[in-house]
Design a protein around this motif. Structure first.
Motif, PDB file in Angstrom:
ATOM      1  N   ASN A 162       0.831  -1.212   0.000  1.00 17.58           N
ATOM      2  CA  ASN A 162       0.000   0.000   0.000  1.00 17.58           C
ATOM      3  C   ASN A 162       0.861   1.256   0.000  1.00 17.58           C
ATOM      4  OD1 ASN A 162      -2.409  -1.435   0.028  1.00 17.58           O
ATOM      5  ND2 ASN A 162      -2.593  -1.406   2.250  1.00 17.58           N
ATOM      6  N   ALA A 163       1.900   1.245   0.824  1.00 15.84           N
ATOM      7  CA  ALA A 163       2.797   2.404   0.887  1.00 15.84           C
ATOM      8  C   ALA A 163       3.552   2.575  -0.425  1.00 15.84           C
ATOM      9  CB  ALA A 163       3.781   2.241   2.047  1.00 15.84           C
ATOM     10  N   THR A 166       1.070   3.853  -3.227  1.00 11.53           N
ATOM     11  CA  THR A 166       0.709   5.249  -2.978  1.00 11.53           C
ATOM     12  C   THR A 166       1.882   6.165  -3.274  1.00 11.53           C
ATOM     13  OG1 THR A 166      -0.756   4.469  -1.209  1.00 11.53           O
ATOM     14  CG2 THR A 166      -0.352   6.831  -1.322  1.00 11.53           C
ATOM     15  N   SER A 167       3.078   5.747  -2.885  1.00  5.62           N
ATOM     16  CA  SER A 167       4.280   6.536  -3.169  1.00  5.62           C
ATOM     17  C   SER A 167       4.504   6.651  -4.673  1.00  5.62           C
ATOM     18  CB  SER A 167       5.509   5.890  -2.517  1.00  5.62           C
ATOM     19  OG  SER A 167       5.380   5.864  -1.108  1.00  5.62           O
ATOM     20  N   HIS A 183       9.139   3.723   2.538  1.00 10.60           N
ATOM     21  CA  HIS A 183       7.863   3.078   2.826  1.00 10.60           C
ATOM     22  C   HIS A 183       7.758   2.722   4.306  1.00 10.60           C
ATOM     23  CE1 HIS A 183       8.161   1.602  -1.613  1.00 10.60           C
ATOM     24  NE2 HIS A 183       7.933   2.895  -1.522  1.00 10.60           N
ATOM     25  N   ILE A 186       7.006   5.820   6.218  1.00 10.00           N
ATOM     26  CA  ILE A 186       5.604   6.215   6.049  1.00 10.00           C
ATOM     27  C   ILE A 186       4.705   5.372   6.952  1.00 10.00           C
ATOM     28  CG2 ILE A 186       3.664   6.168   4.417  1.00 10.00           C
ATOM     29  CD1 ILE A 186       5.673   6.908   2.215  1.00 10.00           C
ATOM     30  N   ILE A 187       4.946   4.068   6.971  1.00  7.57           N
ATOM     31  CA  ILE A 187       4.133   3.165   7.792  1.00  7.57           C
ATOM     32  C   ILE A 187       4.337   3.463   9.271  1.00  7.57           C
ATOM     33  CG2 ILE A 187       3.785   0.750   8.455  1.00  7.57           C
ATOM     34  CD1 ILE A 187       4.685   0.037   5.559  1.00  7.57           C
ATOM     35  N   SER A 194      -2.331   3.588   8.320  1.00  2.00           N
ATOM     36  CA  SER A 194      -1.894   2.406   7.570  1.00  2.00           C
ATOM     37  C   SER A 194      -2.714   1.181   7.939  1.00  2.00           C
ATOM     38  CB  SER A 194      -0.410   2.141   7.819  1.00  2.00           C
ATOM     39  OG  SER A 194       0.390   3.228   7.379  1.00  2.00           O
ATOM     40  N   TYR A 243      -5.813   7.457   1.460  1.00  2.00           N
ATOM     41  CA  TYR A 243      -4.699   7.187   2.375  1.00  2.00           C
ATOM     42  C   TYR A 243      -3.579   8.199   2.174  1.00  2.00           C
ATOM     43  CZ  TYR A 243      -0.569   4.632   4.148  1.00  2.00           C
ATOM     44  OH  TYR A 243       0.585   4.265   4.794  1.00  2.00           O
ATOM     45  N   ILE A 249       1.102  12.508   2.004  1.00  2.00           N
ATOM     46  CA  ILE A 249       2.259  11.772   1.492  1.00  2.00           C
ATOM     47  C   ILE A 249       3.241  12.655   0.732  1.00  2.00           C
ATOM     48  CG2 ILE A 249       1.247  11.119  -0.739  1.00  2.00           C
ATOM     49  CD1 ILE A 249       2.524   8.297  -0.193  1.00  2.00           C
TER      50      ILE A 249
END
Length: 256
Positions: A162-163, A166-167, A183, A186-187, A194, A243, A249
């Motif tokens: 997911n990270a 999205t990135s 990632h 981010i998490i 998340s 998200y 982000i």
């Protein structure tokens, strides 16, 4: 803002041309299989098989390009509109995404193996220790712990995917999908969002499976499945967009 599954589903209809776009996506999904069926009833079997394979690859690349360009557009603007099928960059984006996802998948497999091995080893040691203080069979303990390890590894991989997606959608740059360190950051810094996304995905998977089974139960409605599958991809992208906006982000990227 929060992450809403209902909004991810209903926002598909906010595009003025959503019916046409979903229809095209669904047709691209099903046409290769129609060619494959024709291949078995026509004399030119080899030619049709080759054509169906080529059509499947091209359709997959166009769909992938459309889905990720939709995510890129929605993540960087306030527009709920999807990408346009007439965009000349769809094939290029789809090919680039397919290649980088293949590389990412290899990394994730190695990553999962290492985590699974380490956690699995701890599970075996724990099972042996628990056996010494309980009357439960070692096989049962190992089975339970193995399932827990599988769930742990699966959820960890889902968090990173997911990270990564999205990135990648921020600028559609190859390096952004492969930046595992970023990632992880981010998490770690957005653990609540998340895990909320994971929860919404589980609910969505249950809902999608139920609707698919209902449609597949009847010959007439089963024809809608390709369009449902394509729409499902857009809904997933909508969840990732929510998200990305929820965690802001863009602050993890340097804009040139």
């Amino acid at each position: 803002m929060g992450i809403s599954l209902a909004k991810a589903i209903t926002s598909v209809k906010e595009d003025d041309n959503y019916i046409l776009k979903i229809t095209v996506g669904g047709l691209l999904t099903v046409i290769p299989f129609i060619l494959c069926i024709f291949a078995f009833v026509q004399d030119k079997l080899i030619l049709l098989i080759i054509a169906s394979i080529v059509a499947m690859i091209l359709a997959g690349l166009y769909i992938t390009g459309f889905v990720f360009e939709t995510g890129n557009k929605q993540l960087n603007t306030d527009s709920p509109d999807m990408a346009e099928w007439k965009n000349t960059s769809l094939l290029k984006t789809g090919l680039k995404t397919a290649v980088v996802y293949f590389v990412y998948s290899v990394i994730i497999v190695i990553f999962s193996f290492i985590i699974g091995f380490v956690v699995g080893l701890l599970a075996v040691i724990s099972a042996l220790l628990l056996k010494s203080i309980s009357f439960i069979s070692t096989d049962i303990i190992l089975a339970v712990l193995s399932n827990l390890v599988g769930i742990f590894v699966g959820l960890t991989v889902a968090l990173f995917i997911n990270a990564a997606f999205t990135s990648y959608m921020v600028k559609l740059k190859v390096g952004d999908m492969l930046a595992l360190k970023k990632h992880h950051k981010i998490i770690r810094e957005n653990s609540h969002a998340s895990w909320t996304l994971i929860g919404k995905m589980i609910l969505y998977a249950i809902l999608f499976s139920f609707i698919s089974l209902v449609l597949a139960a009847f010959v007439v409605t089963s024809a809608l499945l390709p369009f449902l599958y394509f729409a499902a991809c857009i809904v997933y992208i909508n969840l990732l967009v929510q998200y990305g906006k929820e965690i802001n982000i863009h602050k993890y990227f340097e804009w040139l």
